[in-house]
Design a protein around this motif. Structure first.
Motif, PDB file in Angstrom:
ATOM      1  N   ALA A  21       3.922  28.475 -59.304  1.00 59.03           N
ATOM      2  CA  ALA A  21       3.365  29.756 -59.742  1.00 59.03           C
ATOM      3  C   ALA A  21       2.146  29.554 -60.639  1.00 59.03           C
ATOM      4  O   ALA A  21       1.465  30.520 -60.966  1.00 59.03           O
ATOM      5  CB  ALA A  21       4.431  30.557 -60.479  1.00 59.03           C
ATOM      6  N   VAL A  22       1.888  28.320 -61.056  1.00 56.10           N
ATOM      7  CA  VAL A  22       0.746  28.024 -61.928  1.00 56.10           C
ATOM      8  C   VAL A  22      -0.090  26.912 -61.302  1.00 56.10           C
ATOM      9  O   VAL A  22       0.413  26.108 -60.520  1.00 56.10           O
ATOM     10  CB  VAL A  22       1.202  27.578 -63.348  1.00 56.10           C
ATOM     11  CG1 VAL A  22       1.882  28.730 -64.075  1.00 56.10           C
ATOM     12  CG2 VAL A  22       2.082  26.360 -63.295  1.00 56.10           C
ATOM     13  N   PRO A  23      -1.377  26.863 -61.642  1.00 58.22           N
ATOM     14  CA  PRO A  23      -2.207  25.771 -61.111  1.00 58.22           C
ATOM     15  C   PRO A  23      -1.809  24.432 -61.724  1.00 58.22           C
ATOM     16  O   PRO A  23      -1.190  24.377 -62.787  1.00 58.22           O
ATOM     17  CB  PRO A  23      -3.630  26.159 -61.508  1.00 58.22           C
ATOM     18  CG  PRO A  23      -3.515  27.245 -62.512  1.00 58.22           C
ATOM     19  CD  PRO A  23      -2.135  27.799 -62.454  1.00 58.22           C
ATOM     20  N   ILE A  24      -2.182  23.356 -61.042  1.00 53.76           N
ATOM     21  CA  ILE A  24      -1.903  22.011 -61.533  1.00 53.76           C
ATOM     22  C   ILE A  24      -3.231  21.262 -61.646  1.00 53.76           C
ATOM     23  O   ILE A  24      -4.095  21.390 -60.777  1.00 53.76           O
ATOM     24  CB  ILE A  24      -0.898  21.284 -60.597  1.00 53.76           C
ATOM     25  CG1 ILE A  24      -0.463  19.938 -61.171  1.00 53.76           C
ATOM     26  CG2 ILE A  24      -1.433  21.158 -59.194  1.00 53.76           C
ATOM     27  CD1 ILE A  24       0.733  19.318 -60.450  1.00 53.76           C
ATOM     28  N   LYS A  25      -3.388  20.508 -62.735  1.00 52.69           N
ATOM     29  CA  LYS A  25      -4.624  19.765 -62.936  1.00 52.69           C
ATOM     30  C   LYS A  25      -4.619  18.551 -62.016  1.00 52.69           C
ATOM     31  O   LYS A  25      -3.700  17.747 -62.036  1.00 52.69           O
ATOM     32  CB  LYS A  25      -4.771  19.310 -64.382  1.00 52.69           C
ATOM     33  CG  LYS A  25      -6.179  18.827 -64.699  1.00 52.69           C
ATOM     34  CD  LYS A  25      -6.297  18.254 -66.097  1.00 52.69           C
ATOM     35  CE  LYS A  25      -6.058  19.272 -67.166  1.00 52.69           C
ATOM     36  NZ  LYS A  25      -6.224  18.702 -68.516  1.00 52.69           N
ATOM     37  N   ALA A  26      -5.656  18.434 -61.207  1.00 54.90           N
ATOM     38  CA  ALA A  26      -5.741  17.363 -60.222  1.00 54.90           C
ATOM     39  C   ALA A  26      -6.961  16.501 -60.485  1.00 54.90           C
ATOM     40  O   ALA A  26      -8.029  17.005 -60.832  1.00 54.90           O
ATOM     41  CB  ALA A  26      -5.820  17.938 -58.812  1.00 54.90           C
ATOM     42  N   LYS A  27      -6.797  15.207 -60.285  1.00 55.81           N
ATOM     43  CA  LYS A  27      -7.926  14.285 -60.292  1.00 55.81           C
ATOM     44  C   LYS A  27      -8.460  14.235 -58.867  1.00 55.81           C
ATOM     45  O   LYS A  27      -7.692  14.067 -57.923  1.00 55.81           O
ATOM     46  CB  LYS A  27      -7.489  12.887 -60.729  1.00 55.81           C
ATOM     47  CG  LYS A  27      -8.629  11.886 -60.716  1.00 55.81           C
ATOM     48  CD  LYS A  27      -8.147  10.518 -61.136  1.00 55.81           C
ATOM     49  CE  LYS A  27      -9.288   9.517 -61.098  1.00 55.81           C
ATOM     50  NZ  LYS A  27      -8.818   8.162 -61.374  1.00 55.81           N
ATOM     51  N   ILE A  28      -9.755  14.404 -58.723  1.00 61.45           N
ATOM     52  CA  ILE A  28     -10.376  14.315 -57.415  1.00 61.45           C
ATOM     53  C   ILE A  28     -10.617  12.833 -57.158  1.00 61.45           C
ATOM     54  O   ILE A  28     -11.336  12.183 -57.911  1.00 61.45           O
ATOM     55  CB  ILE A  28     -11.706  15.112 -57.372  1.00 61.45           C
ATOM     56  CG1 ILE A  28     -11.517  16.535 -57.912  1.00 61.45           C
ATOM     57  CG2 ILE A  28     -12.271  15.102 -55.965  1.00 61.45           C
ATOM     58  CD1 ILE A  28     -10.417  17.356 -57.261  1.00 61.45           C
ATOM     59  N   ASP A  29      -9.987  12.295 -56.123  1.00 65.19           N
ATOM     60  CA  ASP A  29     -10.004  10.857 -55.895  1.00 65.19           C
ATOM     61  C   ASP A  29     -10.430  10.544 -54.465  1.00 65.19           C
ATOM     62  O   ASP A  29      -9.596  10.468 -53.560  1.00 65.19           O
ATOM     63  CB  ASP A  29      -8.623  10.278 -56.186  1.00 65.19           C
ATOM     64  CG  ASP A  29      -8.596   8.764 -56.187  1.00 65.19           C
ATOM     65  OD1 ASP A  29      -9.606   8.139 -55.804  1.00 65.19           O
ATOM     66  OD2 ASP A  29      -7.554   8.195 -56.561  1.00 65.19           O
TER      67      ASP A  29
END
Length: 157
Positions: A21-29
């Motif tokens: 239900a909430v966004p997740i912080k992602a590393k662009i790899d």
């Protein structure tokens, strides 16, 4: 003619509406072929003949609470080379991702990323032909801390 693609930073908040239900912080790899999301307490089961997986996920970096329950169909299982160079056999799920105005299906491998800096990696297969990366910037298409995360953290306090 070159198609105009949105520019993303080296880290972004990604929505996974089918899981969280909430966004997740992602590393662009771009060095990682497949995207990966943090999982633990993984349990396989069958629903109507379809293989499914239930797992827990800590959506907030450096926090062990809350543990969100996620359920998804198993799309595949495959060998993946992890960041430390070891091969791991992982469950693969498919879910919808949203970054800025772009919504698309992505494959995610399930892995214990608790000790990693990011609970999610967005790999090159997910970003290819959709985005350009600005490695010097963060949060080009998402807010530094989205309202949904601030509300989520306030509710946990």
């Amino acid at each position: 003619m070159t198609e105009e693609r949105p520019v993303i930073g080296w880290r972004e908040w990604v929505d996974l509406p089918g899981l969280l239900a909430v966004p997740i912080k992602a590393k662009i790899d771009s060095g990682a072929r497949t995207s990966s999301v943090h999982s633990f307490g993984t349990r396989r089961f069958v629903d109507g003949g379809a293989p499914m997986v239930e797992f827990l996920l800590h959506p907030l970096q450096r926090r062990e609470t809350p543990a969100v329950v996620c359920v998804a169909p198993i799309k595949d299982e495959r060998w993946v080379r992890s960041s430390n160079g070891e091969r791991e056999y992982r469950i693969v799920i498919e879910t919808e991702a949203r970054l800025g105005e772009t919504v698309w299906p992505i494959e995610l491998t399930l892995a214990d990323r608790d000790v990693m800096g990011f609970r999610m990696l967005l790999g090159r297969e997910a970003i290819r032909r959709r985005f350009l990366i600005d490695p010097a910037r963060s949060f080009r298409l998402s807010r530094r801390t989205p309202k949904a995360i601030r509300a989520f953290e306030a509710a946990m306090s």
